[in-house]
Enzyme design. Structure first.
Site, PDB file in Angstrom:
ATOM      1  CB  SER A 108      -1.739   1.170   0.835  1.00 42.32           C
ATOM      2  OG  SER A 108      -0.804   0.774  -0.138  1.00 42.32           O
ATOM      3  CB  SER A 109      -0.833   3.740  -3.934  1.00 40.03           C
ATOM      4  OG  SER A 109       0.382   3.046  -3.706  1.00 40.03           O
ATOM      5  CB  CYS A 110      -1.343  -1.793  -2.859  1.00 40.18           C
ATOM      6  SG  CYS A 110      -2.039  -2.088  -1.224  1.00 40.18           S
ATOM      7  CE1 TYR A 137      -1.368  -3.047   4.627  1.00 39.86           C
ATOM      8  CE2 TYR A 137      -1.072  -2.127   2.437  1.00 39.86           C
ATOM      9  CZ  TYR A 137      -1.069  -1.977   3.807  1.00 39.86           C
ATOM     10  OH  TYR A 137      -0.776  -0.752   4.361  1.00 39.86           O
ATOM     11  CG  HIS A 180       7.357  -0.821   1.723  1.00 37.17           C
ATOM     12  ND1 HIS A 180       7.032  -0.689   3.062  1.00 37.17           N
ATOM     13  CD2 HIS A 180       6.221  -1.250   1.112  1.00 37.17           C
ATOM     14  CE1 HIS A 180       5.764  -1.008   3.243  1.00 37.17           C
ATOM     15  NE2 HIS A 180       5.246  -1.351   2.073  1.00 37.17           N
TER      16      HIS A 180
END
Length: 308
Positions: A108-110, A137, A180
């Site tokens: 994920s981009s997080c 996460y 989201h």
């Protein structure tokens, strides 16, 4: 991948996994194996080991994860860390034990630092503090990336990591608290329209910028990269384009047909100010997105309506 190779899609009923499954079927792959979560709990070490020993897949798409929006990430912090670590550990380790030819781990981009320069380049990983609300996460996903690289270094496994940007599309999660931002806004505007409300209140200031990729585009990228990408470290998957949450809300408002006002609650958190992927590495492999945001939201909204 050969058309008859045994391909395991972990998380095939989720938005990402189902898109990958559809893409593989469309391309003529005839030996796709899946398990529902009630058939195989990927958090269960013994169960996952028995599954891999029995099935011995040739290729693995690891799209299974515990996911959610800003509220879910911040509320269930221990669950998001523990469950994602367990899923990754079990699938990646047993892929090594059973000689899987290639595994693709979806992150994920997080994973990138909260204040990293924009656009986000792959080398920015671990260069600064993470966004607090989704830190557990993100840490789990970073561990997955490093685990793939470690198994490559120690055992020569061809395990690769891809980092999608914010996703939306068919089979999305529209839960009122745990979804989201894009699906949450679709549901909120739709319910406000049906109930005849005169306004929709959105968390934050509306100023953060986000990038959105249609899940079927992601699936095309994943299948393409499974054929061509064999490097350590990660590769971003996105559009290379972003918009503000306010701009996104206005697009969704128009598509849904809500005629009231939009209000922003600035007492609520904005999250990361901007998350735009640098996709130059992806483009160098010859892949670019095809579904533009407005068209994708229309398809997602039709899917939402069909499942009400």
């Amino acid at each position: 991948m050969e058309k008859k190779d045994k391909i395991y899609v972990a998380g095939h009923r989720g938005m990402v996994g189902s898109a990958i499954y559809r893409k593989l079927q469309k391309e003529g792959y005839s030996n796709i194996i899946t398990r529902r979560s009630d058939e195989l709990d990927l958090r269960d070490q013994k169960a996952v080991a028995a599954f891999f020993e029995e099935e011995k897949p040739d290729y693995v798409f690891l799209a299974a994860a515990k996911v959610g929006g800003i509220v879910a990430n911040n509320t269930y912090r221990a669950d998001f860390l523990y469950e994602n670590l367990m899923i990754q550990n079990n699938v990646i380790h047993n892929s090594y034990l059973q000689g899987v030819k290639k595994l693709m781990f979806l992150g994920s981009s997080c994973i990138y630092p909260k204040m990293a320069p924009q656009p986000l380049k792959e080398e920015y990983l671990l260069t600064g503090p993470l966004e607090h609300t989704n830190e557990p996460y993100a840490i789990a996903k970073i561990a997955g990336i490093k685990m793939c690289d470690a198994y490559r270094d120690q055992y020569g496994c061809n395990f690769v990591s891809v980092m999608p940007t914010n996703l939306y599309g068919y089979n999305d999660n529209y839960h009122p608290e745990n979804s989201h931002v894009l699906p949450a806004l679709i549901r909120r505007f739709h319910e406000a329209k049906v109930l005849g409300k005169d306004k929709v209140v959105i968390w934050g200031t509306g100023s953060p910028k986000r990038e959105f990729l249609f899940a079927d585009d992601l699936a095309e990228a994943c299948v393409s990269l499974m054929e061509t990408y064999d490097e350590p470290n990660l590769i971003n998957i996105g559009t290379g384009e972003d918009i503000t949450i306010k701009e996104l809300a206005l697009i969704i408002k128009e598509i849904v047909g809500f005629e009231g006002n939009i209000e922003f609650d600035s007492s609520k958190p904005d999250g990361t100010p901007r998350k735009l992927m640098d996709v130059s590495k992806l483009h160098s492999y010859g892949w670019k997105h095809t579904v533009e945001l407005g068209d994708g939201i229309r398809m997602a909204y039709s899917d939402f309506l069909s499942k009400l």
